[in-house]
Design a protein around this motif. Structure first.
Motif, PDB file in Angstrom:
ATOM      1  N   MET A   1      -4.433   3.672  -2.051  1.00  0.00           N
ATOM      2  CA  MET A   1      -4.010   4.513  -0.929  1.00  0.00           C
ATOM      3  C   MET A   1      -3.825   5.957  -1.403  1.00  0.00           C
ATOM      4  SD  MET A   1      -1.365   4.206   2.047  1.00  0.00           S
ATOM      5  CE  MET A   1      -0.376   5.527   2.718  1.00  0.00           C
TER       6      MET A   1
ATOM      7  N   ARG B   1       2.767  11.927  -9.909  1.00  0.00           N
ATOM      8  CA  ARG B   1       3.497  11.594  -8.700  1.00  0.00           C
ATOM      9  C   ARG B   1       3.479  10.090  -8.429  1.00  0.00           C
ATOM     10  NH1 ARG B   1       6.111  15.365  -5.165  1.00  0.00           N
ATOM     11  NH2 ARG B   1       7.714  13.842  -4.675  1.00  0.00           N
ATOM     12  N   HIS B   2       2.324   9.485  -8.595  1.00  0.00           N
ATOM     13  CA  HIS B   2       2.182   8.101  -8.130  1.00  0.00           C
ATOM     14  C   HIS B   2       2.183   7.073  -9.250  1.00  0.00           C
ATOM     15  CE1 HIS B   2       1.354   8.994  -3.859  1.00  0.00           C
ATOM     16  NE2 HIS B   2       0.934  10.149  -4.355  1.00  0.00           N
TER      17      HIS B   2
ATOM     18  N   TYR C   1      12.835   4.353   1.789  1.00  0.00           N
ATOM     19  CA  TYR C   1      11.794   3.873   0.891  1.00  0.00           C
ATOM     20  C   TYR C   1      11.054   2.729   1.573  1.00  0.00           C
ATOM     21  CZ  TYR C   1      13.774   6.657  -2.834  1.00  0.00           C
ATOM     22  OH  TYR C   1      14.180   7.698  -3.604  1.00  0.00           O
TER      23      TYR C   1
ATOM     24  N   ASP D   1      -2.395  -1.689  -4.902  1.00  0.00           N
ATOM     25  CA  ASP D   1      -2.925  -1.172  -3.635  1.00  0.00           C
ATOM     26  C   ASP D   1      -2.476   0.257  -3.371  1.00  0.00           C
ATOM     27  OD1 ASP D   1      -4.145  -3.523  -3.214  1.00  0.00           O
ATOM     28  OD2 ASP D   1      -2.747  -4.284  -1.707  1.00  0.00           O
ATOM     29  N   TYR D   2      -1.222   0.557  -3.744  1.00  0.00           N
ATOM     30  CA  TYR D   2      -0.737   1.888  -3.377  1.00  0.00           C
ATOM     31  C   TYR D   2      -1.444   2.982  -4.151  1.00  0.00           C
ATOM     32  CZ  TYR D   2       2.548   1.145  -7.289  1.00  0.00           C
ATOM     33  OH  TYR D   2       3.121   0.880  -8.500  1.00  0.00           O
TER      34      TYR D   2
ATOM     35  N   MET E   1       1.906   3.514   8.366  1.00  0.00           N
ATOM     36  CA  MET E   1       0.616   3.699   7.695  1.00  0.00           C
ATOM     37  C   MET E   1      -0.395   4.317   8.661  1.00  0.00           C
ATOM     38  SD  MET E   1      -1.314   2.411   4.927  1.00  0.00           S
ATOM     39  CE  MET E   1      -0.816   0.746   4.598  1.00  0.00           C
TER      40      MET E   1
ATOM     41  N   GLU F   1       2.235  14.196   2.089  1.00  0.00           N
ATOM     42  CA  GLU F   1       1.526  14.634   0.882  1.00  0.00           C
ATOM     43  C   GLU F   1       0.173  15.290   1.188  1.00  0.00           C
ATOM     44  OE1 GLU F   1       0.995  11.569  -2.022  1.00  0.00           O
ATOM     45  OE2 GLU F   1       1.100  13.054  -3.636  1.00  0.00           O
ATOM     46  N   VAL F   2      -0.617  14.639   2.044  1.00  0.00           N
ATOM     47  CA  VAL F   2      -1.940  15.187   2.337  1.00  0.00           C
ATOM     48  C   VAL F   2      -1.812  16.554   2.994  1.00  0.00           C
ATOM     49  CG1 VAL F   2      -3.972  14.910   3.789  1.00  0.00           C
ATOM     50  CG2 VAL F   2      -3.123  12.980   2.465  1.00  0.00           C
TER      51      VAL F   2
ATOM     52  N   VAL G   1      -0.667  19.082   0.308  1.00  0.00           N
ATOM     53  CA  VAL G   1      -1.634  19.374  -0.748  1.00  0.00           C
ATOM     54  C   VAL G   1      -2.917  19.984  -0.179  1.00  0.00           C
ATOM     55  CG1 VAL G   1      -3.112  18.348  -2.516  1.00  0.00           C
ATOM     56  CG2 VAL G   1      -0.746  17.620  -2.296  1.00  0.00           C
TER      57      VAL G   1
ATOM     58  N   LEU H   1      -6.146  13.344  -4.302  1.00  0.00           N
ATOM     59  CA  LEU H   1      -5.284  14.254  -5.049  1.00  0.00           C
ATOM     60  C   LEU H   1      -5.950  14.586  -6.377  1.00  0.00           C
ATOM     61  CD1 LEU H   1      -2.079  12.171  -4.428  1.00  0.00           C
ATOM     62  CD2 LEU H   1      -2.792  14.172  -3.163  1.00  0.00           C
TER      63      LEU H   1
ATOM     64  N   ARG I   1      13.337   9.408   5.315  1.00  0.00           N
ATOM     65  CA  ARG I   1      14.180   9.414   4.111  1.00  0.00           C
ATOM     66  C   ARG I   1      14.182   8.071   3.414  1.00  0.00           C
ATOM     67  NH1 ARG I   1      17.856  11.908   7.492  1.00  0.00           N
ATOM     68  NH2 ARG I   1      19.049   9.992   7.606  1.00  0.00           N
TER      69      ARG I   1
ATOM     70  N   ASN J   1       6.365   4.841 -11.405  1.00  0.00           N
ATOM     71  CA  ASN J   1       6.336   3.378 -11.402  1.00  0.00           C
ATOM     72  C   ASN J   1       6.223   2.813 -12.803  1.00  0.00           C
ATOM     73  OD1 ASN J   1       6.304   2.537  -8.485  1.00  0.00           O
ATOM     74  ND2 ASN J   1       4.708   4.074  -8.496  1.00  0.00           N
TER      75      ASN J   1
ATOM     76  N   PRO K   1      14.858   2.904  -6.155  1.00  0.00           N
ATOM     77  CA  PRO K   1      15.976   2.468  -5.325  1.00  0.00           C
ATOM     78  C   PRO K   1      15.955   0.972  -5.026  1.00  0.00           C
ATOM     79  CG  PRO K   1      14.403   3.764  -4.067  1.00  0.00           C
ATOM     80  CD  PRO K   1      14.000   3.877  -5.491  1.00  0.00           C
TER      81      PRO K   1
ATOM     82  N   LEU L   1       8.431   6.063  -3.958  1.00  0.00           N
ATOM     83  CA  LEU L   1       8.498   7.328  -3.221  1.00  0.00           C
ATOM     84  C   LEU L   1       8.966   7.082  -1.790  1.00  0.00           C
ATOM     85  CD1 LEU L   1       5.095   8.900  -4.347  1.00  0.00           C
ATOM     86  CD2 LEU L   1       7.358   9.345  -5.281  1.00  0.00           C
TER      87      LEU L   1
ATOM     88  N   THR M   1       7.795  11.566   1.793  1.00  0.00           N
ATOM     89  CA  THR M   1       6.982  12.181   0.741  1.00  0.00           C
ATOM     90  C   THR M   1       5.539  11.719   0.846  1.00  0.00           C
ATOM     91  OG1 THR M   1       8.948  11.862  -0.605  1.00  0.00           O
ATOM     92  CG2 THR M   1       6.972  12.619  -1.729  1.00  0.00           C
ATOM     93  N   GLN M   2       5.361  10.426   1.105  1.00  0.00           N
ATOM     94  CA  GLN M   2       4.007   9.887   1.124  1.00  0.00           C
ATOM     95  C   GLN M   2       3.247  10.329   2.369  1.00  0.00           C
ATOM     96  OE1 GLN M   2       3.547   5.896  -0.500  1.00  0.00           O
ATOM     97  NE2 GLN M   2       5.756   5.735  -0.668  1.00  0.00           N
ATOM     98  N   LEU M   3       3.983  10.494   3.479  1.00  0.00           N
ATOM     99  CA  LEU M   3       3.328  10.904   4.713  1.00  0.00           C
ATOM    100  C   LEU M   3       2.895  12.361   4.660  1.00  0.00           C
ATOM    101  CD1 LEU M   3       3.883   8.254   6.026  1.00  0.00           C
ATOM    102  CD2 LEU M   3       4.950   9.401   7.944  1.00  0.00           C
TER     103      LEU M   3
ATOM    104  N   SER N   1       0.800  -1.222   0.000  1.00  0.00           N
ATOM    105  CA  SER N   1       0.000   0.000   0.000  1.00  0.00           C
ATOM    106  C   SER N   1       0.833   1.273   0.000  1.00  0.00           C
ATOM    107  CB  SER N   1      -0.953   0.012   1.186  1.00  0.00           C
ATOM    108  OG  SER N   1      -1.890  -1.023   1.038  1.00  0.00           O
ATOM    109  N   PHE N   2       2.138   1.153   0.245  1.00  0.00           N
ATOM    110  CA  PHE N   2       3.000   2.315   0.070  1.00  0.00           C
ATOM    111  C   PHE N   2       3.569   2.278  -1.335  1.00  0.00           C
ATOM    112  CE2 PHE N   2       3.406   2.661   4.786  1.00  0.00           C
ATOM    113  CZ  PHE N   2       3.116   4.010   4.879  1.00  0.00           C
ATOM    114  N   ASN N   3       3.647   3.442  -1.956  1.00  0.00           N
ATOM    115  CA  ASN N   3       4.201   3.524  -3.309  1.00  0.00           C
ATOM    116  C   ASN N   3       5.698   3.206  -3.260  1.00  0.00           C
ATOM    117  OD1 ASN N   3       5.147   4.357  -5.844  1.00  0.00           O
ATOM    118  ND2 ASN N   3       3.461   5.795  -6.039  1.00  0.00           N
TER     119      ASN N   3
ATOM    120  N   LYS O   1      -6.021   9.879  -0.706  1.00  0.00           N
ATOM    121  CA  LYS O   1      -5.526  11.220  -0.380  1.00  0.00           C
ATOM    122  C   LYS O   1      -6.250  12.278  -1.191  1.00  0.00           C
ATOM    123  CE  LYS O   1      -0.900   9.618   0.839  1.00  0.00           C
ATOM    124  NZ  LYS O   1       0.481   9.541   0.366  1.00  0.00           N
TER     125      LYS O   1
ATOM    126  N   ALA P   1       0.399   7.815   9.023  1.00  0.00           N
ATOM    127  CA  ALA P   1      -0.064   8.558   7.850  1.00  0.00           C
ATOM    128  C   ALA P   1      -1.553   8.842   7.963  1.00  0.00           C
ATOM    129  CB  ALA P   1       0.220   7.760   6.578  1.00  0.00           C
TER     130      ALA P   1
ATOM    131  N   ARG Q   1      -1.849  15.248 -10.270  1.00  0.00           N
ATOM    132  CA  ARG Q   1      -0.870  14.901  -9.254  1.00  0.00           C
ATOM    133  C   ARG Q   1      -0.806  13.391  -9.068  1.00  0.00           C
ATOM    134  NH1 ARG Q   1       1.945  17.575  -5.054  1.00  0.00           N
ATOM    135  NH2 ARG Q   1       2.650  15.970  -3.612  1.00  0.00           N
TER     136      ARG Q   1
END
Lengths: 622, 336
Positions: B234, B248-249, A443, B230-231, A456, A407-408, A411, B240, A441, B253, B328, A399, A403-405, A394-396, B238, A459, B244
């Motif tokens: 998620m 971004r997402h 991933y 899934d991401y 999560m 973002e909301v 934005v 968005l 920092r 990928n 990464p 990123l 960044t993911q935390l 569920s985390f990209n 948000k 977040a 974005r």
């Protein structure tokens, strides 16, 4: 192998018919029309006409018949080159797999290395060594494409080798070569067949290409490539001279491609299905009652008469209603397929597009979600936090956690980078994520599963939402981490007053955390009760009872550690009868149960149950 | 794949420590090791080209009618009279000094021929690469998104067929069609030769068309795959904006998974230059290798294959480094 359908896909059929025609022309062409193709006329470089469909070349020869006659030469070469590539490549690939580990590693590396060069450059190298000509071009192209076959054979054979029947054959003392020919090759043949047809298409193109460059057939022989080269020189006078061979090459490539793609679809039926079109029905306007209720002690979330349907019209969730009050933890419990996650997703307005839904009323924290136009994205994002089931997916992955935390916040709350970062770090610390600065920092793949789930939760917590929807938050975690995550949710609830809607299949998890529990079965709420009643095992619905008896956490106390599994399984959406969906598995079922769906009847205690037998018993008692 | 220093969890300061502790160190070391192996392979293969020629290469060069003396002279010029290991030593020494031998037909050093012709080939390949990426990534993403959302159904379902047909079109046919349409019929662009950017457009297009179609289809498939992850759910939670969410997402990928699969397509562009330079009569290295093969000018063949191979190696390395920057996970081998 996979389920092979009896009906051939149209694609494959068209491809096979085209291929048959081409082969026929290749065989018959030189026999029937050689004279027409070689006849010299005085009409030099004429455009297409009735007499010469594609015009004539620089010596007045008919381009159409030359193209037809050239079919054999090109097809012969392409077939030979493909055969060399397939035979040699498959053999090498199989040998590498069956060899010892050292040879295998070396072989893999060499194949990787050869694959990193463009095939045409490999083919040119071999052509240079063998000196230009028909035979050497065939050999060169065969050798240039053989690494691809070797690689595919290698991969497929490795996956087959790890299967049980190959191990068994080995244990039975079957020889290495025999294992490869008898057990490995038949199982990897279909994908190789696909590659062969794709390889043939590429061979036709490359054979013609090298011939186009003047490295293959020498005059007076000709094939499509050399015809095209001469067509390019006369392009201004007679475009037909280039069109003929170009069309022939394209059609042949297309036929082989169609056969290849068709074979893929034929062997893998999943490849053809497409997601259904999303159809969404707008819900009824909210009634007066809802509006008046929103004024007073408004619930954090409320939904009434929520139905969710598949594109084929089958209902998955049948008009359920649910409220979550401020600061409350409500659990939805049920087996997989009971519609509990769909309900949660609908509440968050995150249902997959192909599902159709409707609700008389859908409201989160005063935001009317039934009308998407009225739901402001910023409020939705900040007032509703979601903890997803599987933190690893569920985390990209591309990123950083930070960044993911943030973002909301960045934005929707329009916070500065620094502010958002500081807040995220403090939330990570609060959710007991170790070295939060470092995590920001990192991933996602650098965190452990439990750490990711805490991140999560952090977040979800960040914008201080009024409600957190946690969809099976502990299912993907180790048992040791599960309790930890549940404690964390409880702590958030007590310190921040955040309401939580917890979805779980585990009645033990739900009873340890929630204030109120909704039991769902086959898309309906069958019982709603307080946690005290649940803990006292003061439950009404036979399904809830069965759940308690089947769970190790709740069964051990009274049943003397004797777990009672629930026989049968929950019905699928398509085989639900007219009555209570639990009736087929219910020990108390009476005839009426299979005829009428029992309504959810509220009891004075605030609990509710949907069971004919229980409701009748309660009436008798009162 | 194990990594050397990826798992250092403690916060470290100082550039030297960060470099040593960075997963890049191990990743680059492995990649450069691979490059060295490929280079060694290239050098051996190019050296062996003449030696593998069936029969007597010198006889092949001078022809059947030439005298024995002439054959002997050519054999000497090719350096075929000495023992193999000494020949290889001479070859290596030459390479170290940038000496790739002398062309039989022109008498010019191969290295100076390459320095004249290679820039054009590289420029052509780069132009084609830019066209492919500029077309494939936006178009593929757009089609993937439209398809996933069930929009423009006719367009998205006919897209697959169109991409297969265009993707099967070889450079020489694409080039012929382009010349006919844009140079002969519309007269917008020069037929052959010429200089400046207009002369580059048709050749670059002829190389780029098929790979662009193939890559667009790949990007579409990867977009569809990413959108069902899934991401993305998620990220959608948000709320968005669509832009974005995509930039971004989704796109990062898509680009990584596309590059992983599509790196070979980009390398194949290099092979396309050989054909395109012949179609458009461009004085690049690709046109020369065909002439060299026909004339059996082995030193030129050797030199051009060595250099084109080198460029292919470089492209692969650039793709690997880009992948590492974008995702990464490839650094530590966490992504298979």
């Amino acid at each position: 192998m996979r389920g092979v359908r009896t009906r051939l896909p149209a694609m494959l059929l068209v491809g096979l018919v085209l291929a048959a025609v081409i082969v026929l022309v290749a065989v018959a062409g030189p026999i029937l029309w050689q004279a027409r193709a070689d006849a010299l006329t005085g009409d030099i470089r004429q455009g297409p006409s009735g007499a010469h469909w594609l015009g004539t070349d620089a010596l007045g020869r008919d381009v159409f018949w030359r193209t037809v006659v050239a079919t054999r030469s090109t097809i012969e070469m392409a077939v030979a080159a493909t055969a060399i590539a397939a035979a040699l490549g498959t053999f090498l690939g199989a040998m590498i797999v069956s060899a010892g580990p050292a040879v295998r590693t070396l072989g893999d590396r060499v194949i990787d290395l050869l694959l990193s060069f463009p095939p045409i450059i490999i083919a040119l190298t071999f052509t240079a060594i063998l000196s230009p000509g028909r035979a050497s071009v065939v050999g060169a192209i065969g050798l240039a494409f053989c690494p691809q076959f070797a690689r595919l054979t290698n991969r497929l054979a490795l996956s087959v080798q790890e299967r049980d029947y190959v191990t068994v054959a080995r244990l039975l003392g079957v020889g290495r070569f025999r294992v490869v020919t008898r057990h490995v090759v038949p199982n990897i043949a279909p994908p190789l067949l696909v590659l062969t047809s794709v390889g043939f298409a590429t061979s036709v193109v490359t054979v013609s290409g090298l011939s186009f460059l003047g490295l293959s057939v020498q005059p007076p022989s000709y094939d499509w490539g050399s015809l095209l080269a001469s067509g390019l020189r006369n392009l201004y006078d007679n475009p037909g001279e280039a069109f003929g061979p170009a069309a022939a090459i394209l059609v042949t490539g297309l036929a082989a491609g169609l056969v290849g793609d068709g074979l893929v679809r034929h062997m893998d039926p999943r490849g053809t299905s497409r997601p259904h079109r999303a159809v969404r029905r707008s819900a009824d306007p909210p009634t007066a009652g809802d509006a008046s209720r929103a004024g007073g002690a408004a619930p954090v979330a409320s939904v009434r008469d929520l139905s969710i349907r598949r594109p084929d019209g089958r209902e998955l969730v049948h008009g359920i209603s649910l409220t979550v009050d401020a600061g409350e933890i409500v659990g939805i419990v049920g087996e997989s397929g009971s519609g509990k996650s769909l309900t949660a997703l609908a509440l968050a307005r995150l249902l997959p597009r192909e599902l159709e839904w409707s609700a008389a009323h859908l409201n989160v924290n005063g935001v009317d979600l039934a009308d998407p136009a009225k739901a402001p994205p910023a409020r939705l994002a900040t007032e509703l936090g979601i903890v997803f089931q599987d933190p690893s997916s569920s985390f990209n992955p591309a990123l950083r956690i930070g960044t993911q935390l943030t973002e909301v916040l960045r934005v929707h709350a329009k916070m500065s980078r620094r502010q958002a970062h500081a807040l995220a770090v403090s939330r990570l610390a609060e959710t007991r994520v170790s070295s939060p600065e470092l995590r920001m920092r990192q991933y996602p793949h650098e965190l452990s599963g439990g750490m990711r789930q805490r991140a999560m939760i952090a977040a979800a917590m960040l914008p201080e939402p009024k409600l957190i929807i946690a969809d099976e938050p502990t299912t993907a975690l180790d048992v040791t981490v599960q309790a930890d995550v549940l404690r964390l949710l409880k702590q958030i609830n007590t310190t921040h007053g955040t309401a939580i809607l917890l979805i779980s299949h585990d009645i033990g998890v739900v009873s340890s955390l929630c204030d109120r529990i909704c039991v769902m079965y086959a898309g309906r709420v069958v019982e709603e009760l307080s946690v005290e009643d649940l803990r006292r095992r003061d439950v009404r619905h036979p399904y809830t009872r069965a759940l308690l008896a089947a769970s190790p956490d709740t069964a051990s106390e009274r049943d003397g550690a004797r777990l009672v599994p629930l026989p049968g399984r929950a019905p699928a959406a398509e085989d639900q009868g007219p009555g209570c969906s639990f009736a087929p598995r219910c020990p108390l079922a009476v005839p009426v149960c299979t005829e009428i769906v029992p309504p959810l009847v509220a009891e004075p205690s605030g609990n509710a149950v949907a069971c004919h037998v229980e409701t009748a018993a309660a009436e008798v008692r009162s | 794949m194990a990594t050397t220093a990826a798992g250092a969890p403690a916060v470290r300061r100082g550039l030297a420590r960060r470099v040593a502790g960075s997963p890049w160190a191990g990743y680059l070391a492995r990649r450069l090791g691979g490059v060295v192996a490929v280079l060694a392979f290239l050098i051996v293969v190019t050296f062996m080209i003449v030696r593998w020629v069936p029969g007597d290469p010198a006889r092949q060069i001078v022809g059947l009618t030439a005298g024995e003396e002439q054959v002997r002279q050519v054999r000497e010029r090719l350096g075929l009279t000495e023992p193999l290991w000494r020949q290889f030593g001479t070859y290596l020494r030459g390479l170290a000094h940038g000496d790739l031998g002398t062309s039989f037909t022109t008498g010019q050093p191969v290295s100076s021929m390459l320095s004249q012709r290679l820039p054009l080939t590289v420029e052509l390949a780069m132009s084609a690469l830019v066209i492919v990426l500029v077309v494939a990534i936006p178009l593929g993403t757009a089609v993937g998104v439209a398809q996933q959302r069930g929009r423009a159904r006719v367009a998205t379902s006919s897209f697959g067929v169109g991409a297969s047909v265009i993707g099967a079109m070889p450079e020489y046919i694409a080039g012929t069609v382009l010349v006919y349409v844009f140079a002969l019929t519309l007269r917008w662009l020069p037929v052959q030769g010429g200089s400046g950017p207009t002369a580059m457009i048709l050749p670059a297009l002829s190389i780029a068309i098929a790979p662009a179609a193939v890559l667009t289809r790949l990007v579409r498939n990867e977009t569809a795959a990413v959108l069902s992850q899934d991401y993305i759910t998620m990220a959608m939670s948000k709320r968005l904006s669509n832009t974005r969410l995509l930039l971004r997402h989704v796109v990062p990928n898509v680009v990584t998974s596309t590059l992983t699969l599509g790196g070979l397509i980009l390398v194949a562009l290099l092979g396309g230059t050989v054909v395109a330079e012949n179609v458009f009569n461009m004085p690049g290295a690709g046109a020369e290798i065909v002439h060299a093969i026909v004339r059996r000018d082995y030193p030129e063949v050797q030199g051009i294959i060595l250099v084109l191979g080198l460029v292919a190696v470089l492209i692969n390395l650039i793709v690997d480094v880009t992948l590492g920057l974008l995702d990464p996970r490839v650094l530590t081998g966490a992504r298979s």
